[in-house]
Design a protein around this motif. Structure first.
Motif, PDB file in Angstrom:
ATOM      1  N   SER A  21       0.830  -1.204   0.000  1.00 54.94           N
ATOM      2  CA  SER A  21       0.000   0.000   0.000  1.00 54.94           C
ATOM      3  C   SER A  21       0.868   1.258   0.000  1.00 54.94           C
ATOM      4  O   SER A  21       0.472   2.285  -0.538  1.00 54.94           O
ATOM      5  CB  SER A  21      -0.997  -0.009   1.163  1.00 54.94           C
ATOM      6  OG  SER A  21      -0.315  -0.093   2.370  1.00 54.94           O
ATOM      7  N   ARG A  24       1.838   1.684  -3.557  1.00 49.39           N
ATOM      8  CA  ARG A  24       0.714   2.218  -4.330  1.00 49.39           C
ATOM      9  C   ARG A  24       0.572   3.715  -4.131  1.00 49.39           C
ATOM     10  O   ARG A  24       0.304   4.458  -5.058  1.00 49.39           O
ATOM     11  CB  ARG A  24      -0.597   1.548  -3.901  1.00 49.39           C
ATOM     12  CG  ARG A  24      -0.571   0.052  -4.045  1.00 49.39           C
ATOM     13  CD  ARG A  24      -1.881  -0.510  -3.565  1.00 49.39           C
ATOM     14  NE  ARG A  24      -2.845  -0.472  -4.650  1.00 49.39           N
ATOM     15  CZ  ARG A  24      -2.821  -1.352  -5.637  1.00 49.39           C
ATOM     16  NH1 ARG A  24      -1.931  -2.309  -5.661  1.00 49.39           N
ATOM     17  NH2 ARG A  24      -3.697  -1.282  -6.586  1.00 49.39           N
ATOM     18  N   LEU A  25       0.760   4.132  -2.877  1.00 46.79           N
ATOM     19  CA  LEU A  25       0.642   5.545  -2.559  1.00 46.79           C
ATOM     20  C   LEU A  25       1.734   6.341  -3.273  1.00 46.79           C
ATOM     21  O   LEU A  25       1.487   7.415  -3.812  1.00 46.79           O
ATOM     22  CB  LEU A  25       0.751   5.724  -1.039  1.00 46.79           C
ATOM     23  CG  LEU A  25       0.071   6.955  -0.475  1.00 46.79           C
ATOM     24  CD1 LEU A  25      -1.432   6.893  -0.733  1.00 46.79           C
ATOM     25  CD2 LEU A  25       0.348   7.059   1.028  1.00 46.79           C
ATOM     26  N   GLU A  28       0.757   6.503  -6.861  1.00 49.78           N
ATOM     27  CA  GLU A  28      -0.354   7.446  -7.067  1.00 49.78           C
ATOM     28  C   GLU A  28       0.161   8.886  -7.076  1.00 49.78           C
ATOM     29  O   GLU A  28      -0.143   9.665  -7.978  1.00 49.78           O
ATOM     30  CB  GLU A  28      -1.418   7.257  -5.981  1.00 49.78           C
ATOM     31  CG  GLU A  28      -2.584   8.198  -6.175  1.00 49.78           C
ATOM     32  CD  GLU A  28      -3.625   8.130  -5.059  1.00 49.78           C
ATOM     33  OE1 GLU A  28      -3.587   7.170  -4.255  1.00 49.78           O
ATOM     34  OE2 GLU A  28      -4.463   9.045  -4.998  1.00 49.78           O
ATOM     35  N   ARG A  29       0.955   9.234  -6.059  1.00 54.66           N
ATOM     36  CA  ARG A  29       1.523  10.595  -5.995  1.00 54.66           C
ATOM     37  C   ARG A  29       2.380  10.877  -7.214  1.00 54.66           C
ATOM     38  O   ARG A  29       2.308  11.945  -7.801  1.00 54.66           O
ATOM     39  CB  ARG A  29       2.407  10.730  -4.749  1.00 54.66           C
ATOM     40  CG  ARG A  29       1.614  10.947  -3.505  1.00 54.66           C
ATOM     41  CD  ARG A  29       2.492  11.670  -2.467  1.00 54.66           C
ATOM     42  NE  ARG A  29       1.923  11.450  -1.150  1.00 54.66           N
ATOM     43  CZ  ARG A  29       2.414  10.608  -0.251  1.00 54.66           C
ATOM     44  NH1 ARG A  29       3.529   9.936  -0.494  1.00 54.66           N
ATOM     45  NH2 ARG A  29       1.814  10.448   0.900  1.00 54.66           N
ATOM     46  N   ARG A  32       0.279  11.582 -10.343  1.00 50.21           N
ATOM     47  CA  ARG A  32      -0.299  12.943 -10.351  1.00 50.21           C
ATOM     48  C   ARG A  32       0.752  13.942 -10.816  1.00 50.21           C
ATOM     49  O   ARG A  32       0.490  14.833 -11.616  1.00 50.21           O
ATOM     50  CB  ARG A  32      -0.779  13.343  -8.946  1.00 50.21           C
ATOM     51  CG  ARG A  32      -2.010  12.592  -8.518  1.00 50.21           C
ATOM     52  CD  ARG A  32      -2.571  13.121  -7.203  1.00 50.21           C
ATOM     53  NE  ARG A  32      -3.488  12.161  -6.625  1.00 50.21           N
ATOM     54  CZ  ARG A  32      -4.734  11.984  -7.045  1.00 50.21           C
ATOM     55  NH1 ARG A  32      -5.216  12.731  -8.019  1.00 50.21           N
ATOM     56  NH2 ARG A  32      -5.496  11.061  -6.502  1.00 50.21           N
ATOM     57  N   VAL A  80      -2.890   0.879 -10.491  1.00 51.60           N
ATOM     58  CA  VAL A  80      -3.058   1.979  -9.539  1.00 51.60           C
ATOM     59  C   VAL A  80      -3.830   3.130 -10.191  1.00 51.60           C
ATOM     60  O   VAL A  80      -4.728   3.724  -9.592  1.00 51.60           O
ATOM     61  CB  VAL A  80      -1.687   2.485  -9.012  1.00 51.60           C
ATOM     62  CG1 VAL A  80      -1.867   3.695  -8.109  1.00 51.60           C
ATOM     63  CG2 VAL A  80      -0.961   1.371  -8.273  1.00 51.60           C
ATOM     64  N   GLU A  83      -7.465   2.099 -10.179  1.00 47.34           N
ATOM     65  CA  GLU A  83      -8.107   2.124  -8.859  1.00 47.34           C
ATOM     66  C   GLU A  83      -8.332   3.538  -8.346  1.00 47.34           C
ATOM     67  O   GLU A  83      -9.304   3.808  -7.660  1.00 47.34           O
ATOM     68  CB  GLU A  83      -7.258   1.348  -7.848  1.00 47.34           C
ATOM     69  CG  GLU A  83      -7.451  -0.153  -7.997  1.00 47.34           C
ATOM     70  CD  GLU A  83      -6.295  -0.945  -7.414  1.00 47.34           C
ATOM     71  OE1 GLU A  83      -5.718  -0.494  -6.402  1.00 47.34           O
ATOM     72  OE2 GLU A  83      -5.977  -2.004  -7.982  1.00 47.34           O
ATOM     73  N   THR A  84      -7.416   4.438  -8.650  1.00 46.59           N
ATOM     74  CA  THR A  84      -7.526   5.803  -8.141  1.00 46.59           C
ATOM     75  C   THR A  84      -8.345   6.704  -9.062  1.00 46.59           C
ATOM     76  O   THR A  84      -8.637   7.841  -8.703  1.00 46.59           O
ATOM     77  CB  THR A  84      -6.129   6.442  -8.015  1.00 46.59           C
ATOM     78  OG1 THR A  84      -5.474   6.330  -9.279  1.00 46.59           O
ATOM     79  CG2 THR A  84      -5.297   5.731  -6.957  1.00 46.59           C
ATOM     80  N   LEU A  86      -7.192   7.880 -11.726  1.00 44.18           N
ATOM     81  CA  LEU A  86      -6.248   8.701 -12.498  1.00 44.18           C
ATOM     82  C   LEU A  86      -6.190   8.281 -13.959  1.00 44.18           C
ATOM     83  O   LEU A  86      -5.720   9.029 -14.822  1.00 44.18           O
ATOM     84  CB  LEU A  86      -4.845   8.606 -11.881  1.00 44.18           C
ATOM     85  CG  LEU A  86      -4.600   9.504 -10.673  1.00 44.18           C
ATOM     86  CD1 LEU A  86      -3.318   9.111  -9.959  1.00 44.18           C
ATOM     87  CD2 LEU A  86      -4.536  10.958 -11.118  1.00 44.18           C
TER      88      LEU A  86
END
Ligand code: C2E
Ligand code: MG
Ligand code: MG
Ligand code: MG
Length: 279
Positions: A21, A24-25, A28-29, A32, A80, A83-84, A86
């Protein structure tokens, strides 16, 4: 002993989950940031017409040029992004970039037919995909039939009614539709009949063991025969060897894609219209 092992397994799993996790974070960051700082790129893998050996199209494949990690492949970040959510802005960027590129190839007046773009389930559900595509085509000036969308059976499965509606709108616009990784999902036959697609892509897992594995041979023959019966165009992915190539040619597979011809390339490396012999 069993109990002890169970306990260790449990600790192992929680540690692994925490690490995952966190990764994944981080992804994700990073994604972006990538969108805003222009770190995404498209590579294009040629699609070759089986009979003429000419490059008639290309599949756009997403790459992430991370300043520290280097070149990152979709297997590490697409899940990812899905899921997010994005994947919606990323997918819009992919569509725009691929259409712009395809426009330049089309203007070269060669045998170039279309660019293929992968579309995720989430893009059907969460965005006004039809409007995005219509607008992208208008902005880039690409004719609709020079764009092919690759969708997977799982995309269709998530929300068949909505997906069918969007696909029908896209078909009416003149965009080409293709089922990716064909044969790996469920209900392939049902969707082939119900969905307005023009082509199927035979998954690499079936091509891999050609021509020695009897099961793969039978399946590939059957998929090609069925698709042709339904007037669909058939593309094989993951073609790596001469033996696979000649089997697929004998079976009259329409187009081929794979390392045998070329890996995905940066757009300036790809020369549309040349034959495979010139690679
Ligand atoms: P896919 O759409 O099935 O794409 C084919 C994958 O097989 C690509 O991996 C390609 O580089 C690889 N490939 C092509 N020829 C060969 C071969 O001869 N041998 C082997 N071993 N592999 C081959 P890649 O680029 O890593 O992409 C993986 C997946 O990520 C794609 O599978 C697609 O599902 C997804 N993807 C890529 N770009 C996008 C995108 O822009 N949007 C979305 N939603 N998904 C994408
Ligand atoms: Mg694909
Ligand atoms: Mg595929
Ligand atoms: Mg695949």
């Amino acid at each position: 002993l069993a109990k002890e092992r169970g306990k260790n397994n449990y600790q192992f799993y929680t540690l692994e989950m925490t690490e995952r996790s966190m990764e994944r974070l981080t992804i994700e960051r990073g994604l972006r940031h990538a969108l805003v700082h222009d770190e995404l790129r498209l590579h294009y893998q040629p699609q070759v017409d089986t009979d003429s050996g000419l490059i008639i199209g290309a599949e756009a494949l997403l790459r992430w040029h991370h300043p520290e990690w280097g070149l990152v492949y979709p297997d590490r970040f697409i899940a990812v992004a899905e899921e997010t959510g994005l994947i919606v802005p990323i997918g819009a960027w992919v569509l725009h970039t691929a259409c712009l590129q395809a426009k330049t190839w089309l203007e070269q007046k060669g045998p170039f037919k279309c660019v293929a773009v992968n579309v995720s389930p989430r893009q059907f559900v969460e965005s006004n995909l039809f409007e995005t595509i219509k607008q992208t085509l208008a902005e880039t000036g690409l004719p609709p039939d020079a764009l092919e969308l690759e969708i997977t059976e799982s995309a269709v499965m998530q929300d068949p009614e909505n997906t069918l509606r969007v696909l029908q709108q896209l078909q009416a616009l003149g965009v080409r539709l293709s089922i990716d990784d064909f044969g790996t999902g469920y209900s392939s036959l049902t969707y082939l009949r119900r969905f307005p697609v023009q082509s199927v892509k035979i998954d690499r897992s079936f091509v891999m063991d050609l021509p020695n594995d009897e099961g793969s041979k039978t399946l590939v023959r059957a998929i090609i025969a069925l698709a042709h019966e339904l007037k669909l165009h058939v593309v094989a992915e993951g073609v790596e060897t001469d033996a696979q190539f000649s089997f697929l040619k004998t079976q009259q597979c329409d187009a081929l894609q794979g390392y045998m011809f070329s890996k995905p390339l940066e757009p300036q490396q790809l020369k549309i219209g040349i034959t495979t012999a010139e690679f």
